[in-house]
Scaffold this motif. Structure first.
Motif, PDB file in Angstrom:
ATOM      1  N   SER A 125       0.674  -1.363  -0.308  1.00  0.00           N
ATOM      2  CA  SER A 125      -0.106  -0.050  -0.181  1.00  0.00           C
ATOM      3  C   SER A 125       0.882   1.173  -0.114  1.00  0.00           C
ATOM      4  CB  SER A 125      -0.806  -0.073   1.243  1.00  0.00           C
ATOM      5  OG  SER A 125      -0.073  -0.022   2.744  1.00  0.00           O
ATOM      6  N   GLU A 126       2.028   1.142   0.624  1.00  0.00           N
ATOM      7  CA  GLU A 126       3.104   2.397   0.358  1.00  0.00           C
ATOM      8  C   GLU A 126       3.287   2.742  -0.750  1.00  0.00           C
ATOM      9  OE1 GLU A 126       7.594   3.286   1.402  1.00  0.00           O
ATOM     10  OE2 GLU A 126       6.948   1.311   2.046  1.00  0.00           O
ATOM     11  N   HIS A 127       3.564   2.006  -1.820  1.00  0.00           N
ATOM     12  CA  HIS A 127       3.670   2.479  -3.332  1.00  0.00           C
ATOM     13  C   HIS A 127       2.374   3.003  -3.780  1.00  0.00           C
ATOM     14  CE1 HIS A 127       7.589   0.610  -2.588  1.00  0.00           C
ATOM     15  NE2 HIS A 127       7.148  -0.474  -2.817  1.00  0.00           N
ATOM     16  N   ALA A 128       1.201   2.575  -3.370  1.00  0.00           N
ATOM     17  CA  ALA A 128      -0.060   2.978  -4.198  1.00  0.00           C
ATOM     18  C   ALA A 128      -0.193   4.372  -3.427  1.00  0.00           C
ATOM     19  CB  ALA A 128      -1.090   2.096  -3.769  1.00  0.00           C
ATOM     20  N   ARG A 129       0.087   4.580  -2.152  1.00  0.00           N
ATOM     21  CA  ARG A 129      -0.114   5.673  -1.479  1.00  0.00           C
ATOM     22  C   ARG A 129       0.919   6.729  -2.236  1.00  0.00           C
ATOM     23  NH1 ARG A 129      -0.709   2.718   3.217  1.00  0.00           N
ATOM     24  NH2 ARG A 129       1.647   3.241   3.479  1.00  0.00           N
ATOM     25  N   SER A 130       1.906   6.470  -2.515  1.00  0.00           N
ATOM     26  CA  SER A 130       3.160   7.433  -2.918  1.00  0.00           C
ATOM     27  C   SER A 130       2.573   7.779  -4.219  1.00  0.00           C
ATOM     28  CB  SER A 130       4.421   6.745  -2.874  1.00  0.00           C
ATOM     29  OG  SER A 130       5.154   6.446  -1.611  1.00  0.00           O
ATOM     30  N   ARG A 131       2.153   6.947  -4.991  1.00  0.00           N
ATOM     31  CA  ARG A 131       1.816   7.304  -6.370  1.00  0.00           C
ATOM     32  C   ARG A 131       0.415   8.216  -6.244  1.00  0.00           C
ATOM     33  NH1 ARG A 131       0.412   2.837  -8.285  1.00  0.00           N
ATOM     34  NH2 ARG A 131       2.342   2.173  -9.292  1.00  0.00           N
ATOM     35  N   GLN A 132      -0.413   7.762  -5.449  1.00  0.00           N
ATOM     36  CA  GLN A 132      -1.789   8.754  -5.534  1.00  0.00           C
ATOM     37  C   GLN A 132      -1.406  10.009  -4.778  1.00  0.00           C
ATOM     38  OE1 GLN A 132      -4.015   6.361  -2.555  1.00  0.00           O
ATOM     39  NE2 GLN A 132      -4.315   4.942  -4.430  1.00  0.00           N
ATOM     40  N   ARG A 133      -0.438  10.241  -3.791  1.00  0.00           N
ATOM     41  CA  ARG A 133       0.038  11.584  -3.551  1.00  0.00           C
ATOM     42  C   ARG A 133       0.690  12.504  -4.526  1.00  0.00           C
ATOM     43  NH1 ARG A 133       2.160   9.851   0.748  1.00  0.00           N
ATOM     44  NH2 ARG A 133       4.489   9.543  -0.012  1.00  0.00           N
ATOM     45  N   ALA A 134       1.451  11.667  -5.395  1.00  0.00           N
ATOM     46  CA  ALA A 134       1.965  12.342  -6.569  1.00  0.00           C
ATOM     47  C   ALA A 134       1.068  12.991  -7.498  1.00  0.00           C
ATOM     48  CB  ALA A 134       3.153  11.434  -7.072  1.00  0.00           C
ATOM     49  N   GLU A 135      -0.127  12.357  -7.681  1.00  0.00           N
ATOM     50  CA  GLU A 135      -0.842  12.616  -8.569  1.00  0.00           C
ATOM     51  C   GLU A 135      -1.824  13.610  -8.057  1.00  0.00           C
ATOM     52  OE1 GLU A 135      -2.757   9.020  -9.779  1.00  0.00           O
ATOM     53  OE2 GLU A 135      -1.461   8.591 -11.280  1.00  0.00           O
ATOM     54  N   ARG A 136      -2.227  13.716  -6.854  1.00  0.00           N
ATOM     55  CA  ARG A 136      -2.874  14.640  -6.077  1.00  0.00           C
ATOM     56  C   ARG A 136      -1.902  16.044  -6.231  1.00  0.00           C
ATOM     57  NH1 ARG A 136      -3.943  11.784  -2.248  1.00  0.00           N
ATOM     58  NH2 ARG A 136      -2.509  12.363  -0.800  1.00  0.00           N
ATOM     59  N   ASP A 137      -0.752  15.910  -5.766  1.00  0.00           N
ATOM     60  CA  ASP A 137       0.101  17.102  -5.689  1.00  0.00           C
ATOM     61  C   ASP A 137       0.342  17.550  -7.048  1.00  0.00           C
ATOM     62  OD1 ASP A 137       0.255  16.718  -3.073  1.00  0.00           O
ATOM     63  OD2 ASP A 137       2.334  16.052  -3.093  1.00  0.00           O
ATOM     64  N   PHE A 138       0.498  16.831  -8.113  1.00  0.00           N
ATOM     65  CA  PHE A 138       0.323  17.525  -9.401  1.00  0.00           C
ATOM     66  C   PHE A 138      -0.808  18.119  -9.934  1.00  0.00           C
ATOM     67  CE2 PHE A 138       0.303  17.015 -14.189  1.00  0.00           C
ATOM     68  CZ  PHE A 138       1.458  17.875 -14.508  1.00  0.00           C
ATOM     69  N   THR A 139      -1.879  17.569  -9.486  1.00  0.00           N
ATOM     70  CA  THR A 139      -2.939  18.065  -9.998  1.00  0.00           C
ATOM     71  C   THR A 139      -3.168  19.589  -9.031  1.00  0.00           C
ATOM     72  OG1 THR A 139      -4.235  16.063 -10.214  1.00  0.00           O
ATOM     73  CG2 THR A 139      -5.638  18.014  -9.693  1.00  0.00           C
ATOM     74  N   THR A 140      -2.861  19.621  -7.976  1.00  0.00           N
ATOM     75  CA  THR A 140      -2.809  20.891  -7.111  1.00  0.00           C
ATOM     76  C   THR A 140      -1.918  22.092  -7.956  1.00  0.00           C
ATOM     77  OG1 THR A 140      -3.173  19.715  -4.935  1.00  0.00           O
ATOM     78  CG2 THR A 140      -2.108  22.189  -4.904  1.00  0.00           C
ATOM     79  N   LEU A 141      -0.882  21.490  -8.474  1.00  0.00           N
ATOM     80  CA  LEU A 141       0.014  22.444  -9.059  1.00  0.00           C
ATOM     81  C   LEU A 141      -0.584  22.954 -10.386  1.00  0.00           C
ATOM     82  CD1 LEU A 141       2.780  23.769  -9.577  1.00  0.00           C
ATOM     83  CD2 LEU A 141       3.582  21.647 -10.653  1.00  0.00           C
ATOM     84  N   VAL A 142      -1.076  22.112 -11.158  1.00  0.00           N
ATOM     85  CA  VAL A 142      -2.111  22.334 -12.574  1.00  0.00           C
ATOM     86  C   VAL A 142      -2.831  23.364 -12.134  1.00  0.00           C
ATOM     87  CG1 VAL A 142      -3.441  21.533 -14.281  1.00  0.00           C
ATOM     88  CG2 VAL A 142      -1.369  20.214 -13.582  1.00  0.00           C
TER      89      VAL A 142
END
Length: 227
Positions: A125-142
């Motif tokens: 689940s750690e890797h899944a959470r890391s990916r989800q966090r990265a996608e969420r942060d990138f959406t915030t940046l956009v």
């Protein structure tokens, strides 16, 4: 030299030898993954390193651990680049630097696109959470870059996946042409500017970093055997 100091020297020698073997494995893995993809046999990596397969498995118990180890520094660079992009006073500058950084890593380490795009397995689940966090942060940046008026309003976060696929294909076709890589990235970034958007775009692709194929035209990665 006392017996104790001999034992310390011997123990240090083993640790140094183990570190050297680990670095040899990682260097060989990056070279093999660049040539054959991250599904290349572990035995091929061991042969390139000049070591036995058993030695490789002592350092990396499975392929996923080897992929993570081989590209750990590059993944850390991506994480840091995303953090710096979010902290940038100018969201567009943050966005631009992030895209340039990730594409530079694709260019400099030809095996890295597969490791980045295929990401790490969903076995933890750690890797899944890391990916989800990265996608969420990138959406915030956009959204911040769009709110600033610099990034075109119809840019979609999935467009980053399209950029990485396009750039990955260019790097695969022209691995030694840094000028072509930088020019493509510059073209794409200019097309994302709100002040150059004269026509609306077609609907966005149904892509995420999780669902993206490793390279253009290839099927999604399958979990390989340990062979």
């Amino acid at each position: 030299m006392t017996a104790e100091s001999s034992r310390i020297t011997a123990r240090d020698g083993v640790r140094a030898d183990a570190r050297r073997n680990r670095e040899r494995v990682l260097a060989a893995a990056r070279a093999v993954f660049a040539e054959h993809g991250i599904d290349a046999p572990m035995a091929t990596v061991a042969r390139r390193a000049g070591l036995g397969v058993a030695t490789l498995y002592r350092h990396f118990p499975d392929r996923d651990a080897l992929v993570r180890g081989a590209f750990a520094q590059q993944m850390e660079t991506c994480v840091r680049a995303l953090t710096e992009a979010l902290d940038a006073p100018d969201p567009w500058q943050g966005f631009q630097q992030l895209v340039e950084t990730v594409c530079a890593l694709q260019r400099e380490e030809r095996g890295f696109p597969a490791a980045f795009l295929a990401a790490f397995p969903e076995s933890t689940s750690e890797h899944a959470r890391s990916r989800q966090r990265a996608e969420r942060d990138f959406t915030t940046l956009v959204r911040r870059a769009q709110a600033s008026g610099a990034l075109r309003a119809d840019f979609h976060p999935s467009d980053l996946a399209v950029v990485l696929l396009a750039h990955c294909a260019l790097v695969a076709a022209l691995p030694d042409d840094g000028a072509a890589s930088r020019r493509l990235v510059a073209y794409l970034l200019q097309s994302f500017r709100a002040d150059t958007a004269t026509q609306p775009l077609p609907p966005p692709a149904a892509l995420t970093l999780h669902s993206l194929p490793i390279a253009a035209g290839s099927p999604p990665r399958q979990r390989p055997s340990r062979a």
